[in-house]
Design a protein around this motif. Structure first.
Motif, short mmCIF file in Angstrom:
data_model
loop_
_atom_site.label_atom_id
_atom_site.label_comp_id
_atom_site.label_asym_id
_atom_site.label_seq_id
_atom_site.Cartn_x
_atom_site.Cartn_y
_atom_site.Cartn_z
N UNK A 392 43.22 109.56 5.82
CA UNK A 392 42.84 108.87 6.94
C UNK A 392 43.46 107.64 7.51
N UNK A 393 44.15 106.88 6.69
CA UNK A 393 45.08 105.52 7.18
C UNK A 393 46.17 106.41 7.83
N UNK A 394 46.70 107.53 7.37
CA UNK A 394 47.95 108.28 7.96
C UNK A 394 47.73 108.69 9.17
N UNK A 395 46.60 109.46 9.55
CA UNK A 395 46.07 109.87 10.61
C UNK A 395 45.77 108.95 11.83
N UNK A 396 45.38 107.73 11.56
CA UNK A 396 45.03 106.61 12.21
C UNK A 396 46.17 106.17 12.83
N UNK A 397 47.58 106.05 12.17
CA UNK A 397 48.89 105.13 12.66
C UNK A 397 48.84 105.15 14.08
N UNK A 398 48.91 106.30 14.89
CA UNK A 398 49.18 106.19 16.18
C UNK A 398 48.28 105.31 17.10
N UNK A 405 45.28 98.31 19.35
CA UNK A 405 45.04 98.38 17.65
C UNK A 405 43.65 98.77 17.35
N UNK A 406 43.24 99.93 17.65
CA UNK A 406 41.81 100.47 17.20
C UNK A 406 42.14 101.18 16.11
N UNK A 407 41.39 101.08 14.94
CA UNK A 407 41.26 101.86 13.48
C UNK A 407 39.69 102.51 13.81
N UNK A 408 39.83 103.65 14.21
CA UNK A 408 38.51 104.60 14.38
C UNK A 408 38.35 105.49 13.51
N UNK A 409 37.15 105.38 12.64
CA UNK A 409 36.73 106.50 11.78
C UNK A 409 35.63 107.11 12.48
N UNK A 410 35.60 108.44 13.02
CA UNK A 410 34.46 108.95 13.88
C UNK A 410 33.48 109.35 12.74
N UNK A 411 32.54 108.46 12.35
CA UNK A 411 31.74 108.88 11.30
C UNK A 411 30.43 109.57 11.90
N UNK A 457 28.26 112.68 -0.78
CA UNK A 457 28.14 112.39 0.61
C UNK A 457 29.33 111.80 1.23
N UNK A 458 29.94 110.98 0.48
CA UNK A 458 31.11 110.16 0.82
C UNK A 458 32.34 110.98 0.96
N UNK A 459 32.43 112.04 0.02
CA UNK A 459 33.54 112.82 0.08
C UNK A 459 33.14 113.69 1.31
N UNK A 460 32.20 114.00 1.49
CA UNK A 460 32.06 115.11 2.57
C UNK A 460 32.41 114.51 3.94
N UNK A 461 31.80 113.29 4.05
CA UNK A 461 31.98 112.50 5.22
C UNK A 461 33.56 112.32 5.70
N UNK A 462 34.21 111.74 4.40
CA UNK A 462 35.70 111.56 4.68
C UNK A 462 36.18 112.72 4.93
N UNK A 463 35.47 114.00 4.64
CA UNK A 463 36.66 115.11 4.49
C UNK A 463 36.29 115.62 6.08
N UNK A 464 34.87 115.30 6.66
CA UNK A 464 34.87 115.68 8.08
C UNK A 464 35.40 114.72 8.96
N UNK A 465 35.45 113.61 8.68
CA UNK A 465 36.25 112.39 9.52
C UNK A 465 37.82 113.00 9.50
N UNK A 466 38.35 113.49 8.57
CA UNK A 466 39.86 113.80 8.50
C UNK A 466 40.04 115.03 9.45
#
Length: 929
Positions: A392-398, A405-411, A457-466
């Protein structure tokens, strides 16, 4: 016929004297002859058996006591548990002795009382962590001796002396305090030995066992696997043994072997999980039948342990050898019962004994290899979460490094998607299957179902976010770009170096030698960085001056196009006029006259500083024994040189820090630094010019607390200014002063906790920061991402300049007790962690001070800095976790890879705290998601 019954005890009373951090050369070397004459005489001419025992790492007290009493090999997690030991539930010698009705008395390190609660008929524990106490901690043990030795109401007496270990931690193994302490221990051993001899009965003799739990390294610490840390003496002294003369200590036995030998001596069953084998010479005086019975009991216990842990135990060579020896033993018994007392019987007995010893050796080594049982399911769950966060951090670089300077995790969208619920169901099903079919104990299966579902649920949410982040990137890539794609020329040499250095360092973590000598990697990287900066400065001062205005405009146009496409790039790009390519005229105007030459010389001055720091503390493993400037300074004959260096260093620290502090902080800083010198003089590290000797040594509690008052005062003043700037007015100058006050408070705390010979590390840290700010970063106008990575690299290098390494032995425990009268857990842990990670911490806070002063130039600088710092810490940790899982059966997993993992874990916690502080200080963050 009676082989299953436990043989009667060989000794009436047993006294175990455990001297913490007793190195083998303290008894068998020149120090032993000089300071321990009675013990040396008993070893060389008396009735004793002496061995050099080898302790397995981690060489810290609690795991070593555990190993000594259970005969098993302790786990690495015991290093952390060592701080607050829970009761020991495994089968152990103390429990067996209590069950057999033996009366046990204990005096010394309270770790024993925590491990074996309600086992002693009488005890008096002393805290093992208060390392600045050398005398009381041992007097508390010795004061009971005269009374106890006269009494008859005990069978086992255990004494654990801590003073020698504390001297090691504070002043090292070559300290002048070591000799008197060894002499004191020699007198204690003499008193006990004479008392035991005078009380002996004809039927059963008494036994005195002397050992260390671990040794100490050349710096006086322990925890690692160097020769000084693992080798410790093991002496068995009793009138039951034959008198011999001029005997050298027998070569290495493992310390866990003492358990089975003690159990046989006390007439107790050998602990169920013991993997050690009997030390035969100790029972060598007995008849052949008894000796064979002892080794058979030991072999039976080891083969039973093997059966419990190995499905195919019958094919194990040790088990096969044991069965052959057992058969031969049966034949020997038949001959013996027939009344055959010839030479043949004796020789046959010796042959059977040899077979048993071979079998014991093979069984013991195959059991030692099986000790590491890994909870793979829990490890996999943790690794998956860590890798998802990194992705998630790597995908948010751009987005994170764009101008907003937005760091968005679409939860929110993933939480309502079908994919999320399907993944949750699937993971819960896997969890049920694994936990119901798991044969061994699993941590993740033992936690409550509610927590487990939360993790799923955390693993699933992170996977969907990715997945949604990847989808967005694909969507954006389909949209036509206004300008053509940027060519690779937009990457400067510094960017390439940063990228290559980061990848190179991460890859090096897969090799044990690179981890042991990681300081070399960081020294190489910062030296290379200095050379690259030198090239950049030369180009900036000489080449770009000749640029004509026309060239300058083309550069600006180029940069506008780069700016458009900067979404895809790893680093943010400031306004074109301020950029590296568009600064042709501005930089040349900025730097002129003497400043220009200082600017050009600054990378070379930094290189010289780094070279001097390298010779101050030798670290790592391969060359740690080499003499360094730090050792020369800390030797007792160079106290005046050390005092002069400490005084000059404290003056320099004041000069370098005070320039941006408020007036109140300047006064507090000056008094605080004076207090630091007074504290070091009070505890005898340095001397005042009018002092001729340092006989009146104290613990320096008043002086240290005097400094703590000023540290808290400076930090409080800074915090007040920061709150004012955040809540009342958005005045950047108030905020800058506040941040600098907090920074200078931490510098003062570091000056107090650092050993006097390490104060130059702090001076050079401040000097390099000042030079880079004024002569490198500002003129070259680097962006926030590049400056963050440079700060991170220098922070890592300074971690090693302090004398730290990836081994536990280099943690300076004494820093946790500066100004404390007794052991208080939370302050001690905080101070030790701060002193260990002072380098990375001070560079991180300096980064925040620098970026917040640059906000006028780039409003999102602090946000970019925070993101890059988190990313730079996450990449090596995440990759290292995968590497260490893959290398879990490596030969050096416990001595090299695990301590490194522990360091990385603590560093991640500290980085998380730093990033929270960054976010709190970022005035721009209120506009963001």
């Amino acid at each position: 016929s009676n082989w299953t019954k436990i043989p009667p005890p060989l000794f009436r009373k047993v006294v175990i004297v455990l001297i913490d951090a007793l190195r083998d050369d303290f008894v068998f070397g020149s120090k032993g002859k000089q300071f321990m004459p009675y013990t040396t005489q008993v070893v060389e001419k008396g009735t004793s058996y002496s061995f050099i025992a080898e302790a397995k790492p981690p060489t810290v007290t609690m795991p070593r006591i555990k190993a000594l009493m259970t005969g098993s090999i302790p786990g690495f997690i015991d290093v952390i548990v060592n701080l607050n030991s829970p009761a020991l539930l495994d089968d152990n010698l103390i429990w067996q002795a209590k069950t057999a009705g033996k009366r046990i008395i204990f005096y010394g390190d309270d770790t024993w009382v925590k491990l074996f609660p309600k086992h002693f008929v009488e005890y008096d524990g002393t805290t093992s962590f208060f390392v600045s106490d050398f005398t009381e901690v041992d007097d508390n043990v010795t004061r009971h001796l005269d009374r106890v030795l006269k009494r008859e109401d005990w069978d086992l007496l255990i004494l654990h002396y801590l003073g020698l270990d504390h001297i090691g931690h504070m002043t090292g193994p070559n300290s002048p305090l070591v000799g008197p302490k060894l002499r004191e221990m020699d007198n204690v051993l003499k008193k006990i030995h004479i008392s035991l001899l005078s009380k002996e009965e004809a039927s059963l003799p008494n036994l005195l066992v002397v050992c260390g739990d671990h040794g100490m390294s050349e710096t006086g610490s322990h925890g690692g696997s160097s020769e000084g840390e693992v080798r410790t003496p093991l002496l068995f002294i009793s009138s039951a043994f034959e008198k011999r003369s001029g005997i050298k200590p027998k070569q290495s036995q493992e310390l866990i072997k003492a358990l089975s030998t003690l159990a046989v001596g006390l007439g107790l069953p050998i602990s169920r999980n013991s993997v050690g084998n009997l030390i035969l010479p100790v029972v060598g005086g007995k008849t052949m039948r008894e000796q064979l019975r002892f080794v058979h009991l030991n072999g039976f216990q080891l083969s039973r342990l093997l059966q419990e842990n190995t499905p195919a135990y019958e094919k194990d060579p040790g088990y096969e050898h044991f069965k052959i020896a057992e058969k031969s033993h049966g034949n020997w018994i038949k001959l013996y019962l027939e009344g055959n007392n010839s030479e043949i019987l004796l020789n046959f007995g010796k042959k059977v004994l040899k077979q048993y010893l071979e079998a014991l050796k093979t069984l013991s080594s195959s059991l030692s290899k099986q000790v590491a049982q890994y909870d793979m399911y829990s490890m996999m769950v943790g690794t998956v979460i860590i890798m998802e966060v990194l992705l998630l951090l790597l995908l948010s670089i751009p987005k994170a490094l764009s101008s907003r300077a937005e760091f968005e995790v679409p939860l929110s969208p993933p939480l309502f998607s079908l994919l999320f619920y399907l993944m949750c169901l699937m993971l819960c099903a896997v969890h049920v299957i694994v936990c119901t079919s798991a044969e061994s104990l699993c941590y993740f299966c033992s936690i409550s179902w509610l927590t487990a579902v939360g993790v799923m649920m955390l693993i699933s949410a992170l996977m969907c976010g990715i997945l949604s982040a990847i989808a967005k990137i694909f969507e954006n890539s389909r949209l036509p770009l206004k300008n053509p794609v940027v060519s690779s020329s937009s990457w400067s040499e510094i960017d390439v170096l940063i990228l290559m250095g980061t990848i190179g360092h991460v890859l090096s973590l897969g090799a044990s030698s690179f981890i042991e000598e990681e300081h070399q990697t960081w020294y190489f990287l910062i030296n290379t960085l200095c050379l690259a900066l030198c090239q950049e400065l030369c180009r900036n001062n000489f080449l770009l001056k000749e640029c004509d205005p026309q060239h300058s405009t083309t550069v600006k146009q180029n940069f506008e196009s780069i700016r458009e496409a900067s979404e895809c790039k790893d680093i943010d790009i400031p306004a074109a006029g301020n950029s590296k390519l568009g600064k042709a005229t501005s930089s040349a105007e900025l730097i002129n006259g003497s400043d220009k030459w200082i600017s050009l010389a600054s990378p070379w001055i930094i290189l010289i500083c780094c070279r001097l720091l390298r010779s101050l503390n030798q670290t790592g493993v391969q060359w740690a024994h080499r003499p360094d400037f730090g050792h020369w300074l800390t030797s007792s004959e160079h106290k005046s040189e050390l005092s002069f260096l400490a005084a000059v260093s404290l003056l320099m620290i004041f000069f370098l820090v005070q320039r941006r502090c408020s007036l109140v902080s300047k006064i507090a800083m000056a008094l605080g630094l004076l207090g630091v010198y007074s504290y070091r003089a009070a505890i005898g590290n340095v001397i005042f010019p009018w002092q001729h000797d340092s006989k009146d040594i104290s613990k320096g509690i008043t002086e240290a607390r005097f400094v703590y008052v000023f540290v808290l005062g400076i930090v409080f003043t800074g915090t007040k200014d920061l709150l004012k700037s955040q809540v009342i007015s958005a005045d950047s100058s108030v905020k800058d002063t506040g941040l600098w006050d907090v920074y200078s408070g931490l510098v003062l705390l570091a000056a107090l906790l650092f050993r006097p010979h390490n104060l130059p590390v702090l001076v050079f840290c401040l000097l390099i920061q000042t030079m880079m700010t004024k002569y490198i970063w500002r003129p070259l106008k680097f962006d926030a991402a590049q400056i963050t990575i440079m700060h991170y690299w220098f922070g890592q290098a300074f971690f090693y300049f302090q004398g730290n390494s990836n081994g536990i032995a280099t943690v300076d425990v004494s820093a946790g007790f500066v100004g404390l009268e007794s052991y208080v857990e939370i302050p001690a842990i905080f101070l030790t962690a701060f002193a260990t990670y002072a380098g990375p911490l001070l560079w991180a806070i300096h980064l925040l001070c620098y970026l917040s002063s640059e906000v006028s130039r780039n409003s999102s600088a602090v946000g970019h800095g925070c993101f890059c710092y988190a990313l730079m810490r996450s990449i090596p940790v995440a990759i290292y976790i995968i590497l260490v899982t893959g290398l879990r059966y490596h030969l050096f997993i416990w001595s090299v890879f695990s301590p490194k993992l522990l360091y990385e874990g603590v560093h991640v916690f500290i980085t998380a705290a730093i990033c929270l502080f960054f976010t709190a200080m970022d005035q721009n963050h209120s506009h963001r998601v």
